[in-house]
Design an enzyme around this catalytic site. Structure first.
Site, mmCIF file in Angstrom:
data_model
loop_
_atom_site.group_PDB
_atom_site.id
_atom_site.type_symbol
_atom_site.label_atom_id
_atom_site.label_comp_id
_atom_site.label_asym_id
_atom_site.label_seq_id
_atom_site.Cartn_x
_atom_site.Cartn_y
_atom_site.Cartn_z
ATOM 1 N N ARG A 27 0.814 -1.214 0.000
ATOM 2 C CA ARG A 27 0.000 0.000 0.000
ATOM 3 C C ARG A 27 0.851 1.269 0.000
ATOM 4 O O ARG A 27 0.504 2.262 -0.622
ATOM 5 C CB ARG A 27 -0.923 -0.036 1.235
ATOM 6 C CG ARG A 27 -1.642 1.257 1.555
ATOM 7 C CD ARG A 27 -2.365 1.143 2.886
ATOM 8 N NE ARG A 27 -1.477 0.824 3.991
ATOM 9 C CZ ARG A 27 -0.731 1.712 4.640
ATOM 10 N NH1 ARG A 27 -0.736 2.978 4.290
ATOM 11 N NH2 ARG A 27 0.050 1.331 5.649
ATOM 12 N N GLU A 65 0.581 5.221 24.530
ATOM 13 C CA GLU A 65 -0.340 4.941 23.428
ATOM 14 C C GLU A 65 -1.482 4.042 23.894
ATOM 15 O O GLU A 65 -2.654 4.284 23.586
ATOM 16 C CB GLU A 65 0.404 4.288 22.259
ATOM 17 C CG GLU A 65 -0.515 4.035 21.066
ATOM 18 C CD GLU A 65 0.109 3.164 19.989
ATOM 19 O OE1 GLU A 65 -0.189 3.406 18.811
ATOM 20 O OE2 GLU A 65 0.880 2.233 20.323
ATOM 21 N N TYR A 129 -8.812 2.538 16.977
ATOM 22 C CA TYR A 129 -8.823 1.585 18.090
ATOM 23 C C TYR A 129 -9.732 1.950 19.269
ATOM 24 O O TYR A 129 -10.653 1.213 19.606
ATOM 25 C CB TYR A 129 -7.399 1.406 18.623
ATOM 26 C CG TYR A 129 -6.431 0.813 17.650
ATOM 27 C CD1 TYR A 129 -6.295 -0.565 17.511
ATOM 28 C CD2 TYR A 129 -5.629 1.632 16.856
ATOM 29 C CE1 TYR A 129 -5.394 -1.118 16.610
ATOM 30 C CE2 TYR A 129 -4.726 1.086 15.940
ATOM 31 C CZ TYR A 129 -4.611 -0.289 15.825
ATOM 32 O OH TYR A 129 -3.737 -0.831 14.933
ATOM 33 N N CYS A 181 -4.296 -2.725 13.055
ATOM 34 C CA CYS A 181 -3.324 -3.789 12.776
ATOM 35 C C CYS A 181 -3.428 -4.871 13.845
ATOM 36 O O CYS A 181 -3.663 -6.038 13.542
ATOM 37 C CB CYS A 181 -1.909 -3.208 12.726
ATOM 38 S SG CYS A 181 -1.665 -2.056 11.360
ATOM 39 N N ALA A 204 1.966 -6.772 10.442
ATOM 40 C CA ALA A 204 3.000 -6.604 11.460
ATOM 41 C C ALA A 204 4.284 -6.074 10.839
ATOM 42 O O ALA A 204 5.002 -6.794 10.130
ATOM 43 C CB ALA A 204 3.263 -7.940 12.164
ATOM 44 N N ASP A 205 4.547 -4.782 11.096
ATOM 45 C CA ASP A 205 5.799 -4.123 10.693
ATOM 46 C C ASP A 205 6.864 -4.618 11.676
ATOM 47 O O ASP A 205 6.938 -4.164 12.815
ATOM 48 C CB ASP A 205 5.597 -2.611 10.774
ATOM 49 C CG ASP A 205 6.865 -1.799 10.523
ATOM 50 O OD1 ASP A 205 7.962 -2.376 10.502
ATOM 51 O OD2 ASP A 205 6.746 -0.569 10.365
ATOM 52 N N LEU A 244 9.011 -6.965 6.608
ATOM 53 C CA LEU A 244 10.033 -5.923 6.716
ATOM 54 C C LEU A 244 9.906 -5.034 5.488
ATOM 55 O O LEU A 244 9.819 -5.541 4.356
ATOM 56 C CB LEU A 244 11.438 -6.535 6.735
ATOM 57 C CG LEU A 244 11.911 -7.181 8.033
ATOM 58 C CD1 LEU A 244 13.173 -7.998 7.772
ATOM 59 C CD2 LEU A 244 12.168 -6.126 9.107
#
Length: 300
Positions: A27, A65, A129, A181, A204-205, A244
């Site tokens: 994306r 956060e 969220y 996510c 998942a980055d 990654l």
């Protein structure tokens, strides 16, 4: 025989993605190397939490956060005022696109922090969220507080298999700056009163996100366990698309060259009156001595 350091679960994932990840466009246009389906499990029972040691993770930012999620708010102003900048990229990109003004991030954040009207217009992320966790809007027009319901069930019916909450509200995805996510959380109580938690993360980055998200999850588990009168058990993480970014590969290799150090312990310094009563000052981390931070750019 000495037990393998649990951080190797993360390092093995890094190695796996580097070696056999499927290279693809994504994306953001940056491109990723990706695998599908991964798992990690950590025993939190003695207070040990998986804050990565092969690079510094800014755990206070992650806890702040999570506390923001629990307020149900969806505007970045309170985060920016707490010096948390991890959500700025999306509204900043929107501002630049819609106004044509090439404002710098520092100036944008200053205006968000100081100007309530500007923040109301440009700091809003949509129903992300916290909105879904605390104020899910049902078809009947009623709002559902999934976190409150979860804690009530943990107290009244801890053997339930329905103790979960999630953020993937299909009807509202299009209004979100970024769809969730880490999207499903499930809880489980053992017969000796230990709270286990599970998080499913669809995207998942691995370099920038996952270590941070693990701190999120453990802080939440700590708070929920305290509110439900339970001890800590396991934290289990599942990743869907684990990737990654192509501009993170060198940083991943650098991290893989480092040896893990002992995980720290996290504890709450007081018993909060409710899930809404926690502050960053209530969290204490002991014994965290990581390697240096590793810099990398966020793909927006």
């Amino acid at each position: 025989m000495s037990r393998r350091h649990p951080e190797h679960q993360y390092l093995d994932l890094l190695s796996d993605v580097l070696e056999r990840g499927d290279e693809r466009l994504d994306r953001t246009g940056v491109g990723t190397r990706s695998i599908f389906g991964a798992m990690a499990r950590f025993d939190l029972s003695d207070g040990t939490v998986p804050i990565l040691t092969t690079k510094r993770v800014y755990w206070k930012t992650a806890v702040k956060e999570m506390l923001w999620f629990l307020t149900g708010q969806t505007n970045i102003q309170p985060l920016v005022r707490e010096n948390v900048r991890i959500w700025t990229d999306w509204p900043l990109a929107t501002y630049r696109r819609e106004t044509g003004e090439e404002i710098g991030q520092a100036e944008f954040e200053k205006r968000i922090a100081e100007d309530d009207d500007f923040a109301a217009r440009w700091g809003e992320l949509g129903p992300v969220y916290g909105k879904q966790w605390r104020r899910w809007l049902g078809a009947d027009g009623r709002e559902h507080d999934q976190i409150k319901d979860l804690i009530d069930t943990l107290r009244s019916n801890p053997s339930s298999r329905r103790m979960l909450f999630h953020g993937w509200n299909v009807a509202e995805l299009g209004q979100m700056a970024l769809p969730p996510c880490h999207m499903v959380y499930q809880y489980h109580v053992t017969s000796d009163g230990r709270l286990n938690s599970l998080c499913f993360q669809r995207s998942a980055d691995l370099l920038l996100g996952v270590g941070f998200n693990w701190v999120n999850c453990c802080a939440l588990q700590l708070m929920i366990a305290q509110q439900a009168g339970l001890k800590l058990g396991d934290f289990v993480w599942f990743g869907g698309d684990v990737h990654l970014y192509l501009n993170h590969l060198d940083q991943a290799r650098e991290q893989l060259s480092r040896d893990p150090r002992p995980f720290p312990k996290m504890r709450l310094t007081r018993h909060a009156a409710s899930i809404d009563d926690y502050r960053i000052e209530d969290f204490e981390v002991e014994g965290y001595s990581p390697h240096a931070a590793i810099k990398a750019d966020v793909a927006v």
